[in-house]
Design an enzyme around this catalytic site. Sequence first.
Site, mmCIF file in Angstrom:
data_model
loop_
_atom_site.group_PDB
_atom_site.id
_atom_site.type_symbol
_atom_site.label_atom_id
_atom_site.label_comp_id
_atom_site.label_asym_id
_atom_site.label_seq_id
_atom_site.Cartn_x
_atom_site.Cartn_y
_atom_site.Cartn_z
ATOM 1 N N LYS A 52 0.847 -1.202 0.000
ATOM 2 C CA LYS A 52 0.000 0.000 0.000
ATOM 3 C C LYS A 52 0.878 1.247 0.000
ATOM 4 O O LYS A 52 0.602 2.216 -0.714
ATOM 5 C CB LYS A 52 -0.928 -0.020 1.215
ATOM 6 C CG LYS A 52 -2.033 -1.073 1.093
ATOM 7 C CD LYS A 52 -2.784 -1.305 2.403
ATOM 8 C CE LYS A 52 -3.706 -2.515 2.283
ATOM 9 N NZ LYS A 52 -4.348 -2.898 3.553
ATOM 10 N N GLN A 96 -4.060 -1.596 9.799
ATOM 11 C CA GLN A 96 -3.943 -2.918 9.164
ATOM 12 C C GLN A 96 -4.496 -3.993 10.098
ATOM 13 O O GLN A 96 -4.085 -4.090 11.253
ATOM 14 C CB GLN A 96 -2.476 -3.198 8.797
ATOM 15 C CG GLN A 96 -2.267 -4.495 8.041
ATOM 16 C CD GLN A 96 -2.966 -4.519 6.671
ATOM 17 O OE1 GLN A 96 -2.933 -3.558 5.918
ATOM 18 N NE2 GLN A 96 -3.639 -5.613 6.370
ATOM 19 N N ASP A 119 -10.986 3.090 4.523
ATOM 20 C CA ASP A 119 -11.372 1.677 4.372
ATOM 21 C C ASP A 119 -12.896 1.514 4.410
ATOM 22 O O ASP A 119 -13.408 0.440 4.112
ATOM 23 C CB ASP A 119 -10.755 0.836 5.502
ATOM 24 C CG ASP A 119 -9.417 0.213 5.113
ATOM 25 O OD1 ASP A 119 -9.243 -0.071 3.913
ATOM 26 O OD2 ASP A 119 -8.584 0.013 6.002
#
Length: 291
Positions: A52, A96, A119
Amino acid sequence: MQILDGKKLSETIRSEIAEEVTRLRLATGVTPCLAAVLVGEDPASQIYVNNKEKACQKTGMESRLFRLPAAATTEELLKLIGKLNADVSVHGILVQLPLPEGCDELRILDAIDPKKDVDAFHPENVGLISQGRPRYLPCTPCGIQQMLIRSGIETAGKHVVVVGRSDIVGKPMALMLVQKQSGADATVTVVHSRTKNLTDLTRQADILIVAIGKAKFLTADMVQPGAVVIDVGINRLPDGKICGDVDFDAVKEIVSAISPVPGGVGPLTISMLLRNTLRSAQCAAGETTLR
Ligand code: NAP
């Protein structure tokens, strides 16, 4: 039979994003910035975060990595999230998952400013998706929707069967595809580990989206000939190779289109994360408004 090449599609999307990042910076002085929070030493998580970060940098965005030891407490994480929420130069915050045992995952995700929740896990953002007025779309389902749209696969009126009901993939995917709008308008069935006669249902699908985390679970006898199959799974085989949830070699013989693993949904997921971060930055620069 069409192979749905997520790698190629994501290259196109990332070059669109890179152009927009340059334009935004020149016009407003704002560089989109994604803050990634990595807790512990999980090797897969380290690879995901690394990918990412690299993708951010390649499109001209800034990425900042915040590493905490596996022993970090929920309070320590909440403090970091509070700092990132308050930092106007940070546009997107990514924690994460999975977090080490002992961290209160829900409390931590709920603490992210919904406007920086790229997200789209925050209940406020999930609620907006459910009502068909999304602020951000969740990265994996959004990548799949883009894969379908950009490959010319119509969803309106089609029977989509989503295998798996996780909060990250299955549920939001179903929510998105059932919306009354273009790129959606599907008739959606969600199946899971408690579903009876799973094969009867998967065989009725015009489009099958499989996200369960079991290597080669979906076999050719579970698929209607001519269907479109999207494989979300990422599984490591004993020989170290990565494979999806679909028995690709057998299933590809009977379908009209199929996404491979690797090189399918995975790269698109990261592209959508970049896209959400860019949108947040455009908003911070006063160019657009977020809901
Ligand atoms: P998850 O949270 O573990 O959920 C798995 C889902 O599959 C659950 O709803 C479970 O049902 C269902 N399931 C498990 N075994 C089943 C069976 N035998 N028959 C029917 N349903 C079954 O998984 P996830 O986070 O959605 O991830 C799924 C896979 O996608 C994993 O391999 C993951 O690595 C991958 N993934 C890939 C990306 C990407 O970018 N490509 C992104 C996210 C995830 P219950 O709810 O009844 O337990």
